[in-house]
Design a protein around this motif. Structure first.
Motif, short mmCIF file in Angstrom:
data_model
loop_
_atom_site.label_atom_id
_atom_site.label_comp_id
_atom_site.label_asym_id
_atom_site.label_seq_id
_atom_site.Cartn_x
_atom_site.Cartn_y
_atom_site.Cartn_z
N LYS A 134 14.23 7.23 14.33
CA LYS A 134 13.94 7.83 12.88
C LYS A 134 13.15 6.47 12.26
O LYS A 134 12.18 5.41 11.28
N GLY A 135 14.37 4.65 12.47
CA GLY A 135 14.19 4.02 12.52
C GLY A 135 12.66 3.00 13.20
O GLY A 135 12.50 2.21 12.72
N ALA A 136 13.07 3.64 14.63
CA ALA A 136 11.67 2.84 14.82
C ALA A 136 10.16 3.70 14.52
O ALA A 136 9.45 2.76 14.36
N LEU A 137 10.46 5.31 13.98
CA LEU A 137 9.22 5.37 13.32
C LEU A 137 8.73 4.44 11.53
O LEU A 137 7.90 4.07 11.36
N ARG A 138 10.02 4.39 10.90
CA ARG A 138 9.60 3.63 9.81
C ARG A 138 9.00 2.24 9.75
O ARG A 138 8.26 1.88 9.07
N GLN A 139 9.41 1.37 11.18
CA GLN A 139 9.14 0.30 11.07
C GLN A 139 7.43 0.33 11.77
O GLN A 139 6.70 -0.10 11.19
N ALA A 140 7.47 1.26 12.44
CA ALA A 140 6.02 1.22 12.35
C ALA A 140 4.87 1.71 11.75
O ALA A 140 3.56 1.06 11.31
N ILE A 141 5.76 2.56 10.70
CA ILE A 141 4.84 2.93 9.51
C ILE A 141 5.10 1.68 8.71
O ILE A 141 3.73 1.81 7.68
N ASP A 142 5.21 0.36 8.29
CA ASP A 142 5.75 -0.36 7.11
C ASP A 142 4.67 -1.44 8.26
O ASP A 142 3.86 -2.11 7.16
N ARG A 143 4.71 -1.57 9.29
CA ARG A 143 3.48 -2.34 9.96
C ARG A 143 2.00 -1.69 9.60
O ARG A 143 1.38 -2.61 9.79
N ILE A 144 2.10 -0.67 9.84
CA ILE A 144 0.40 0.13 9.11
C ILE A 144 0.16 -0.38 7.99
O ILE A 144 -0.35 -0.79 7.74
N ILE A 145 1.41 0.02 6.90
CA ILE A 145 0.92 -0.36 5.89
C ILE A 145 0.80 -2.10 4.84
O ILE A 145 0.01 -1.77 4.07
N ARG A 146 1.63 -2.68 5.79
CA ARG A 146 1.67 -4.19 4.71
C ARG A 146 0.72 -4.12 4.99
O ARG A 146 -0.09 -4.88 3.73
N PRO A 147 0.09 -4.41 5.98
CA PRO A 147 -1.47 -5.44 5.78
C PRO A 147 -2.50 -4.68 4.96
O PRO A 147 -3.63 -4.74 4.75
N VAL A 148 -2.50 -3.28 4.65
CA VAL A 148 -3.25 -2.19 3.89
C VAL A 148 -2.91 -2.64 2.46
O VAL A 148 -3.83 -3.05 1.55
N GLN A 149 -1.63 -3.29 2.46
CA GLN A 149 -1.28 -2.70 1.00
C GLN A 149 -1.67 -5.12 0.45
O GLN A 149 -2.16 -5.06 -0.66
N LYS A 150 -1.79 -5.37 1.75
CA LYS A 150 -2.28 -7.14 0.97
C LYS A 150 -4.15 -7.23 1.17
O LYS A 150 -3.55 -8.32 0.39
N MET A 151 -4.43 -6.07 1.32
CA MET A 151 -6.24 -6.49 0.60
C MET A 151 -5.98 -5.68 -0.62
O MET A 151 -5.96 -5.25 -1.37
#
Length: 315
Positions: free
Chosen positions: A298-315
């Motif tokens: 679950k922790g690895a999945l949350r980190q993976a989702i964060d890595r995907i979402i952060r670049p999108v949020q900065k756009m």
């Protein structure tokens, strides 16, 4: 005496799901959803284990291999089933049928061995934790997985070669949604006593040996857990193997119900639901069972989702 001037079967008709034509589209959508969930869950699980440094342990190495096996296991049968829902043709060639049976048996028995190896891994982790890293080395784990694939393919090859010796001239309609041992033996017009004998003796040796390994491992695990004084320690130890135990019960329970009977007592309508459980439902549930009950995943999945979402949020 039976004559031999029959027309030899060159193709089969998979009629397992065609007896309810009014629900073909509904069944297509149901099986498509299960298949896509299977692909998504297992591929995500493999990606997390391969990319996350915290998941570089023997337990997750075996889990990654289990996810790969589950993807292959379902892909052997479900795509052909989905195509049959949308087409009037339910035909599969003789060679295609033998190939489907071969890979289905090889991958299915491989899952038995992998589940057994995972039980042994949990036994070492809980009962002998100080020597866990030494006993469950990367080299040993790789050898175990290689052995699982080798033995499972030899097992499948034996059954497939025996099936190729069988004459099919009574009918070419298989009362199943894929080519499996029991439905094919029901169509044989030659002696299948050798096939049944090998299926029960050799199959029992493989099935019972893996199940025995799992049972012995869990007897040792439970005795060790009961010896832990703190309730928190017992819960933590049990949580590391509870997911695996659920998967074992689902897979072995449905598989043993399906295969350990003679062809004369075989009832396809009764077995169809059970077959769907261990060929489609259990592989689909495995990654969710492991992820929902495992904080590391679950922790690895949350980190993976964060890595995907952060670049999108900065756009």
């Amino acid at each position: 005496m039976e004559t031999e001037n029959h027309t030899r079967v060159t193709s089969f008709i998979l009629s397992g799901m065609s007896d309810i034509p009014e629900y073909q589209i509904t069944l297509f959508l149901v099986f498509l959803t299960l298949y896509l969930l299977n692909m998504l869950g297992n591929i995500v699980m493999m990606a997390l284990i391969v990319t996350d440094p915290k998941l570089k342990t023997p337990m997750y190495f075996f889990l990654c291999n289990l996810s790969f096996v589950d993807v292959c296991f379902t892909s052997v049968t479900v795509p052909k089933l989905l195509a049959s829902f949308l087409s009037k043709s339910k035909i599969i060639s003789y060679a295609g049928c033998m190939a489907q049976m071969y890979f289905f048996l090889a991958i299915g028995i491989n899952e038995c061995f992998l589940l057994s190896a995972m039980a042994y891994d949990r036994y070492v982790a809980i009962c002998n934790p100080l020597h866990y890293a030494l006993e469950m080395s990367r080299k040993l784990c790789s050898l175990i997985v290689t052995g699982c694939w080798t033995i499972s393919h030899l097992h499948s090859m034996l059954h497939t070669l025996l099936m190729c010796r069988v004459s099919f001239c009574k009918s070419n309609i298989i009362d199943h949604f894929f080519c499996d041992l029991q439905p094919l033996l029901k169509l044989a017009c030659s002696d299948v006593s050798t096939n049944e004998l090998v299926m029960f003796i050799e199959g029992a040796m493989v099935g019972m040996s893996t199940l025995l390994c799992i049972l012995i491992s869990y007897i040792c695990i439970f005795s060790t857990i009961l010896g832990i004084k703190s309730a928190e320690g017992r819960c933590k130890a049990f949580s590391t193997c509870s997911s695996h135990l659920i998967v074992v019960i689902l897979f072995f329970g449905s598989a043993f119900f399906t295969y350990y009977r003679t062809s004369s007592s075989y009832n396809q309508k009764r077995n169809r639901l059970v077959t769907v459980i261990y060929t489609v439902v259990t592989p689909m549930l495995n990654p969710f069972i492991y992820s929902l009950r495992n904080n590391d995943v679950k922790g690895a999945l949350r980190q993976a989702i964060d890595r995907i979402i952060r670049p999108v949020q900065k756009m």
